[in-house]
Design a protein around this motif. Structure first.
Motif, mmCIF file in Angstrom:
data_model
loop_
_atom_site.group_PDB
_atom_site.id
_atom_site.type_symbol
_atom_site.label_atom_id
_atom_site.label_comp_id
_atom_site.label_asym_id
_atom_site.label_seq_id
_atom_site.Cartn_x
_atom_site.Cartn_y
_atom_site.Cartn_z
ATOM 1 N N ALA A 284 27.515 31.960 46.595
ATOM 2 C CA ALA A 284 27.402 33.415 46.438
ATOM 3 C C ALA A 284 26.022 33.872 46.888
ATOM 4 N N GLN A 285 25.966 35.028 47.546
ATOM 5 C CA GLN A 285 24.725 35.516 48.141
ATOM 6 C C GLN A 285 24.212 36.773 47.431
ATOM 7 N N THR A 286 22.900 36.936 47.429
ATOM 8 C CA THR A 286 22.308 38.130 46.807
ATOM 9 C C THR A 286 22.311 39.316 47.752
ATOM 10 N N LYS A 287 22.613 39.084 49.024
ATOM 11 C CA LYS A 287 22.716 40.163 50.001
ATOM 12 C C LYS A 287 24.058 40.067 50.705
ATOM 13 N N LYS A 288 24.634 41.204 51.035
ATOM 14 C CA LYS A 288 25.907 41.225 51.748
ATOM 15 C C LYS A 288 25.738 40.662 53.162
ATOM 16 N N LEU A 289 26.751 39.910 53.609
ATOM 17 C CA LEU A 289 26.712 39.333 54.954
ATOM 18 C C LEU A 289 27.643 40.042 55.919
ATOM 19 N N GLY A 290 28.652 40.747 55.386
ATOM 20 C CA GLY A 290 29.566 41.468 56.271
ATOM 21 C C GLY A 290 31.008 41.310 55.858
ATOM 22 N N GLY A 291 31.838 42.250 56.295
ATOM 23 C CA GLY A 291 33.248 42.214 55.934
ATOM 24 C C GLY A 291 33.455 42.678 54.504
ATOM 25 N N SER A 292 34.656 42.463 54.012
ATOM 26 C CA SER A 292 34.979 42.847 52.636
ATOM 27 C C SER A 292 34.478 41.762 51.682
ATOM 28 N N GLY A 297 28.711 38.772 38.949
ATOM 29 C CA GLY A 297 27.495 38.514 38.198
ATOM 30 C C GLY A 297 26.579 39.732 38.150
ATOM 31 N N SER A 298 25.403 39.516 37.594
ATOM 32 C CA SER A 298 24.411 40.593 37.497
ATOM 33 C C SER A 298 23.025 39.988 37.358
ATOM 34 N N ASN A 299 22.033 40.805 37.648
ATOM 35 C CA ASN A 299 20.619 40.396 37.521
ATOM 36 C C ASN A 299 20.286 39.079 38.240
ATOM 37 N N PRO A 300 20.399 39.000 39.555
ATOM 38 C CA PRO A 300 20.888 40.040 40.445
ATOM 39 C C PRO A 300 22.394 39.943 40.684
ATOM 40 N N THR A 301 22.969 41.019 41.247
ATOM 41 C CA THR A 301 24.371 40.989 41.676
ATOM 42 C C THR A 301 24.499 40.067 42.880
ATOM 43 N N LEU A 394 20.554 27.615 45.707
ATOM 44 C CA LEU A 394 19.444 28.370 46.272
ATOM 45 C C LEU A 394 19.579 29.872 45.996
ATOM 46 N N SER A 395 20.827 30.334 45.835
ATOM 47 C CA SER A 395 21.028 31.763 45.581
ATOM 48 C C SER A 395 20.876 32.104 44.105
ATOM 49 N N GLY A 396 20.525 31.129 43.277
ATOM 50 C CA GLY A 396 20.239 31.403 41.871
ATOM 51 C C GLY A 396 21.408 31.226 40.929
ATOM 52 N N ILE A 397 22.531 30.706 41.415
ATOM 53 C CA ILE A 397 23.689 30.490 40.549
ATOM 54 C C ILE A 397 23.524 29.179 39.792
#
Length: 424
Positions: A284-292, A297-301, A394-397
């Motif tokens: 899961a990424q903290t920034k959108k990569l594209g598409g739908s 989650g939260s803090n961060p989404t 790495l994405s904090g999960i």
């Protein structure tokens, strides 16, 4: 026709046949229906482009009998299929001049296939390696030079060029049987042996997934998606592919994963070895990569793919990579590779792309996975796992709670007590 006979339809036998007859009866006639898409034969610059025709016996039904061909090239009678994919039912009709152009286009196509095969084999030879038998490199170079010389002769036929392609492949496999790469990081890349490894149309695989954006998917469906490679040398192999499974509703899957419950039931396999593919939540990424994409989650989404287009962006970012290492013995020369899911429930979604196959010669499977073992063992001794600790991507999960090792985690980079650890 070259046989001197007429093509006709036998209504009583319900078959397309050839027959010595000047004037066919009404029930022996058939229709030609032009295809909607072009047929391209040959390579760019020497290609022949035309349209194919369905050859149909006229009947007052939507699926009348239609002339097709089977894998062996024999004429068969099939139910008419109007889809563009029904290539085995569309026939190309050529004039004498067109036939000459067709023959040249086929020859050019076979030459292009030979050149591509030679390029693959030369790339193997250029991979840093050691000879397991003296003279291995010289033998390969001699054989390739011989093949290229024959291919450049003007009188070489289309059939002879196809034979040279087979000889080039055999020479490459003989080379691999007596060579080992110098490092685990730079193995022999033999992905070219696979059919449609990048999932353009699914040809060559045991079953066909839904394909879009160069990704394949199965939704709420059990599957065994595989192909079998033959004439392989003994040695160690690694089969890799980008893939993930969402084992249920996205929100529920994410909550379960962060609580330490994976629930993935899809494996990537090669020969007798298999490994689970990644959970959709693992990258899961903290920034959108594209598409739908779906926010979780939260803090961060964080965001995960929600359709094939979005998954293609995540794969392009080199996320969700999976692999399995296996070994072929001297008495075995074939290997089945693929992915398998034996049971699914509601909303189970599996998507994949970019399969790769690597050869490591006489290296043992333990050597190929030694980087992972070294990092994990050192980490357990030097600090991160001196006491049980949470493991994060790495994405904090948080992917594991109060862990004592990285054993069983998918390939990737993880954070444990401030240490960055690699699982390969």
């Amino acid at each position: 026709m070259g046989t001197g006979k007429y093509l006709t339809y036998n209504a009583s036998r319900k078959k397309f046949l050839t027959k010595e007859k000047d004037l066919p009866a009404v029930n022996e006639k058939f229709h030609f229906m032009k295809g909607r898409i072009d047929v391209n034969i040959g390579t760019e610059g020497h290609a022949l482009t035309t349209r194919g025709y369905w050859i149909i016996h006229p009947e007052k039904v939507l699926n009348p009998n239609c002339m097709g061909s089977n894998a062996g090239g024999r004429i068969v009678t099939e139910a008419f299929n109007i889809s563009n994919s029904s290539k085995g039912q569309r026939w190309v009709i050529l004039s004498g001049e067109g036939l000459q152009a067709f023959d040249q286009a086929i020859k050019d196509e076979r030459k292009a296939e030979l050149e591509e095969m030679l390029a693959h084999i030369k790339a193997l030879a250029e991979t840093p390696h050691t000879e397991d038998a003296s003279g291995t490199d010289a033998a390969l170079q001699t054989k390739l030079s011989e093949i290229e010389e024959k291919a450049n002769q003007a009188e070489t036929t289309t059939e002879a060029i196809a034979t040279l392609t087979e000889e080039a492949l055999a020479a490459g496999m003989a080379f691999l049987a007596e060579a080992t790469p110098k490092s685990v990081e730079h193995p022999f890349d033999i992905t070219f042996l696979m059919s449609d490894a990048s999932l353009k149309d699914g040809e060559g695989w045991s079953t066909k997934p839904a394909i879009s954006f160069s990704c394949g998917e199965f939704f709420e469906k059990a599957f065994d998606f595989n192909q079998t490679l033959t004439a392989l040398p003994a040695g160690t192999y690694q089969f890799k592919g980008q893939a993930f499974q969402r084992p249920g509703n996205t929100e529920d899957v994410y909550k379960a994963f962060t609580a330490g419950q994976d629930n993935v039931n899809v494996v990537i396999y090669a020969g007798d070895e298999e490994a689970k593919i990644q959970n959709i939540a693992a990258e899961a990424q903290t920034k959108k990569l594209g598409g739908s994409e779906t926010a979780v989650g939260s803090n961060p989404t964080r965001y995960v793919p929600n359709n094939m287009r979005a998954a293609s962006f995540y794969f392009a970012a080199e996320l969700y990579d999976n692999g399995v290492v296996t070994q072929l013995d001297e008495d075995d020369s074939k290997m089945k590779v693929g992915m398998r899911c034996e049971e699914v429930q509601a909303a189970y979604w599996t998507i994949f792309d970019n399969f790769r196959l690597y050869y490591y010669g006489t290296m043992s499977p333990d050597q190929v996975t030694s980087i992972r073992q070294t990092v994990a063992d050192k980490a357990q001794l030097d600090g991160p796992f001196a006491t049980p600790a949470d493991v994060y991507s790495l994405s904090g999960i948080r992917v594991r709670q109060q862990a004592t090792s990285l054993d069983g985690l998918p390939q990737g980079i993880y954070i444990v007590n401030g240490y960055k650890l690699v699982v390969r």
